[in-house]
Motif scaffolding. Structure first.
Motif, mmCIF file in Angstrom:
data_model
loop_
_atom_site.group_PDB
_atom_site.id
_atom_site.type_symbol
_atom_site.label_atom_id
_atom_site.label_comp_id
_atom_site.label_asym_id
_atom_site.label_seq_id
_atom_site.Cartn_x
_atom_site.Cartn_y
_atom_site.Cartn_z
ATOM 1 N N UNK A 114 0.832 -1.192 0.000
ATOM 2 C CA UNK A 114 0.000 0.000 0.000
ATOM 3 C C UNK A 114 0.869 1.247 0.000
ATOM 4 N N UNK A 115 0.325 2.307 -0.599
ATOM 5 C CA UNK A 115 0.975 3.610 -0.633
ATOM 6 C C UNK A 115 0.070 4.655 0.001
ATOM 7 N N UNK A 116 0.659 5.598 0.697
ATOM 8 C CA UNK A 116 -0.059 6.738 1.256
ATOM 9 C C UNK A 116 -0.155 7.794 0.158
ATOM 10 N N UNK A 117 -1.278 7.758 -0.552
ATOM 11 C CA UNK A 117 -1.382 8.606 -1.731
ATOM 12 C C UNK A 117 -2.831 8.783 -2.157
ATOM 13 N N UNK A 118 -3.132 9.934 -2.749
ATOM 14 C CA UNK A 118 -4.431 10.180 -3.365
ATOM 15 C C UNK A 118 -4.428 9.640 -4.793
ATOM 16 N N UNK A 119 -5.593 9.250 -5.275
ATOM 17 C CA UNK A 119 -5.711 8.782 -6.659
ATOM 18 C C UNK A 119 -5.369 9.886 -7.647
#
Length: 269
Positions: A114-119
Motif C-alpha cells: 500500500x501507498x499513502x497517496x491520493x488517486x
C-alpha cells in the motif's frame, strides 16, 4: 527494463480528500476496528460508514468483485486493506492506495502492499493496471464522477477493467460532507472541514461513463450490495488527465518496492 519512481522533493498542497480522511475520526475508527462513523451532509443527513465490515476479512460480496479482477489490481481508497490482502492471498499482484496513514499501516500489517497517496497524485504503473477497484462507496472520491472516471481510464491499460460498487438506490448526488463520529459538534475540531463527495447508483455511473468511452461489462448484486464493471476504451481519451496530477506530489511508503517494469506495475513485488 525497469525504472525507479522518484521521491518528490517539494510537496504541493494536499488534495481535499487527503486532508479530510487523514483526520482523527477515521484513523481512530480504523485503529479500533469499529465506528460509529458517518458522512454528515451539510443539512445534517448522516450516511453510516461500515467500519466493522471494512476491518473484517473479505466477505462473499467482496469476493464476487475480486473474482472478476484481471491482471495487476489497484485498489483506490483501500481502507484497512481487506481486499488487497485477499487478492495477495490468492496470488494476485495488488496495490492499495489511501490518503490515511492509519489505513496504509493496517493494510501492510495484513501483508498487503500500500501507498499513502491520493488517486489524483502520480502513481506507479499509470496506464498499465489491469483492474482498478472503487469499492465501499469510493466512486464518491473527489465529488466529481467525470474527473474520477477520466483518472481511472488514465491508470488502466487499454481494455482494462474498472470495478465499482454503487449505491443500491438510483441516486446521483454531489455534496459537501464531513466525517462525523457521533460526538456533539461543539466537541469536534476545526480539522473536520467539509469536503466534496458523490453518491452514484448504477444508472448514474453509466450515464457518466458512456460519453467517456467506457463500455459496460457486467452488473450484479451480492448480499444487498450493487456492483458494475466497465471496460476502458482501447483508444486514448481526448481529455488529458495531466492537469489533475501535475500539481500533486506522491508520498511513497518506504516499504513498497520502488522498481517497476514497463510490462507490469508490480513486477517483482
Amino acid at each position: 527494463m525497469s525504472h525507479t519512481v522518484p521521491d518528490p522533493e517539494v510537496l504541493s498542497p494536499p488534495h481535499p480528500d487527503t486532508t479530510s480522511w487523514s483526520t482523527d475520526p477515521y484513523a481512530n475508527a480504523l485503529r479500533n476496528g469499529h465506528g460509529p462513523l458517518f458522512l454528515r451532509r451539510t443539512d445534517g443527513w448522516l450516511l453510516p460508514l461500515d467500519v466493522e465490515r471494512w476491518c473484517a476479512g473479505a466477505d462473499a460480496a467482496d469476493l464476487s468483485a475480486l473474482h472478476r479482477c484481471e491482471g495487476p489490481v489497484l485498489d483506490v481508497g483501500c481502507g484497512p486493506g481487506r481486499l488487497v490482502a485477499a487478492l495477495a492471498a490468492r496470488g494476485h499482484r495488488a496495490l492499495g492506495i489511501d490518503v490515511s496513514e492509519a489505513a496504509v499501516a493496517r493494510t501492510m500489517r495484513l501483508g498487503g502492499s500500500a501507498l499513502h497517496r491520493s488517486v489524483f497524485e502520480p502513481l506507479p504503473g499509470e496506464g498499465r493496471w489491469g483492474t482498478v477497484l472503487l469499492v465501499d462507496g469510493n466512486v464518491g472520491i473527489g465529488g466529481d464522477p467525470h474527473r474520477l472516471l477520466h483518472r481511472a481510464a488514465a491508470l488502466l491499460a487499454p481494455g482494462g477493467l474498472l470495478i465499482a460498487e454503487t449505491a443500491p438506490q438510483n441516486v446521483d448526488e454531489r455534496v459537501q460532507v464531513q466525517l462525523h463520529d457521533g460526538r456533539a459538534l461543539a466537541d469536534r475540531t476545526a480539522a473536520d472541514a467539509p469536503f466534496p463527495w458523490a453518491r452514484l447508483g448504477t444508472p448514474a455511473l453509466l450515464r457518466y461513463a458512456r460519453p467517456l468511452g467506457w463500455q459496460p461489462a457486467d452488473q450484479w448484486e451480492a448480499d444487498g450490495r450493487t456492483f458494475v464493471s466497465l471496460r476502458r476504451s482501447r483508444t486514448v481519451l481526448t481529455t488529458s488527465h495531466s492537469a489533475d496530477t501535475a500539481n500533486s506530489a506522491a508520498v511513497i511508503s518506504s516499504q513498497f518496492p520502488r522498481n517497476t517494469s514497463e510490462e507490469s506495475p508490480l513486477a517483482g513485488s
